[in-house]
Design an enzyme around this catalytic site. Sequence first.
Site, short mmCIF file in Angstrom:
data_model
loop_
_atom_site.label_atom_id
_atom_site.label_comp_id
_atom_site.label_asym_id
_atom_site.label_seq_id
_atom_site.Cartn_x
_atom_site.Cartn_y
_atom_site.Cartn_z
N HIS A 41 1.52 5.34 -0.73
CA HIS A 41 1.40 5.14 0.83
C HIS A 41 2.81 5.03 1.74
O HIS A 41 3.12 4.07 2.18
CB HIS A 41 0.18 4.93 1.95
CG HIS A 41 -0.58 5.00 3.48
ND1 HIS A 41 -0.80 6.33 3.19
CD2 HIS A 41 -0.43 4.56 4.11
CE1 HIS A 41 -0.64 7.00 4.92
NE2 HIS A 41 -0.51 5.13 4.59
N SER A 49 3.66 1.28 0.48
CA SER A 49 3.02 0.69 -0.26
C SER A 49 2.42 1.64 -1.76
O SER A 49 2.11 3.02 -1.70
CB SER A 49 1.56 0.65 0.61
OG SER A 49 1.76 -0.48 1.64
N ASP A 74 -6.75 5.77 1.27
CA ASP A 74 -5.35 5.10 1.70
C ASP A 74 -6.01 2.96 1.05
O ASP A 74 -5.64 2.41 1.74
CB ASP A 74 -4.54 4.84 2.80
CG ASP A 74 -4.21 6.06 2.70
OD1 ASP A 74 -4.18 6.75 1.64
OD2 ASP A 74 -4.06 6.53 4.02
N ASN A 117 -1.21 5.45 -5.69
CA ASN A 117 -0.56 6.87 -5.11
C ASN A 117 0.20 5.68 -4.36
O ASN A 117 0.66 4.69 -4.68
CB ASN A 117 -1.69 6.85 -3.66
CG ASN A 117 -1.36 7.57 -2.29
OD1 ASN A 117 -0.53 8.77 -3.30
ND2 ASN A 117 -1.77 7.01 -1.36
C1 GAR Z 1 6.26 10.30 1.20
O1 GAR Z 1 6.92 9.45 2.49
C2 GAR Z 1 5.12 9.33 0.47
O2 GAR Z 1 4.75 7.51 1.60
C3 GAR Z 1 4.43 10.66 1.77
O3 GAR Z 1 4.92 11.78 2.12
C4 GAR Z 1 5.70 11.94 1.34
C5 GAR Z 1 6.22 12.59 0.67
O4 GAR Z 1 7.01 12.67 0.53
N1 GAR Z 1 2.83 10.27 1.13
C6 GAR Z 1 1.57 10.39 2.15
O5 GAR Z 1 1.70 10.18 3.44
C7 GAR Z 1 -0.04 10.67 1.70
N2 GAR Z 1 -0.69 9.89 1.98
P1 GAR Z 1 8.01 13.39 -1.09
O6 GAR Z 1 7.80 14.78 -1.38
O7 GAR Z 1 9.67 13.71 -0.89
O8 GAR Z 1 7.94 12.59 -2.53
#
Ligand code: GAR
Length: 216
Positions: free
Chosen positions: A113, A140, A149, A111
Amino acid sequence: MGIDKKRIVILVSGSGSNAQAIIDACAKGTINGDVVKVISNVPEAFALERAELAGIPAISIDHKSFDGRENFDLALADEIDSVRPDLIVLAGFMRILSNNFVNKYIGKLLNIHPSLLPKYPGLSTHQRAIDNMDQEHGTSVHFVTPELDGGPVVLQAKVPVFEGDDVDELALRVLAQEHKIYPIVINWLCNERISLSAMKVLFDGQVLPECGYASD
Ligand code: GAR
């Protein structure tokens, strides 16, 4: 003889800019793998369009049409298993996964995060960094374990928080780093350089520190 290319499934919920970075890195050969399917729990996620444009099978499994988390996760696992992946990467996948699901794929699940874990698990990480007047923030990549997480970190990237930043500005700065570090870590897993062992990350057989491979 090199290591055979790995089969990758990406789970998404939204825009899919990380999924795009992974798809591009596979196409360029900087990830030793192929994305064999993109699965979204949100039918209208733009990530599905990105996958289709790249010629990758993309489907949605709407979590709202399932009675309970376990039933959704069973349907998700069926779709995943149908393409026999070597690894499953969560790229902006905004569903909590059940322990049964996580334990089924443990060691193959990554994942990303948007915080410097263990700081700010959960949601609204950028807002929390701003509210706390943090001077640095980041992202991370970690192995997924049943603790939300909370799995061991493989690699982090830091960004500065500037005075007057709003959430969108900070999120974009973090995303730019995510697009760099996630493909690196995925390639490490494809090339069998990292593994999860007793809730620690092994990199070329050595235990990584809690903040992952790179530190100050
Ligand atoms: C990213 O910033 C990722 O780290 C976060 O969502 C965004 C997705 O962007 N993920 C989380 O918050 C998971 N808990 P994307 O759809 O443009 O890749």
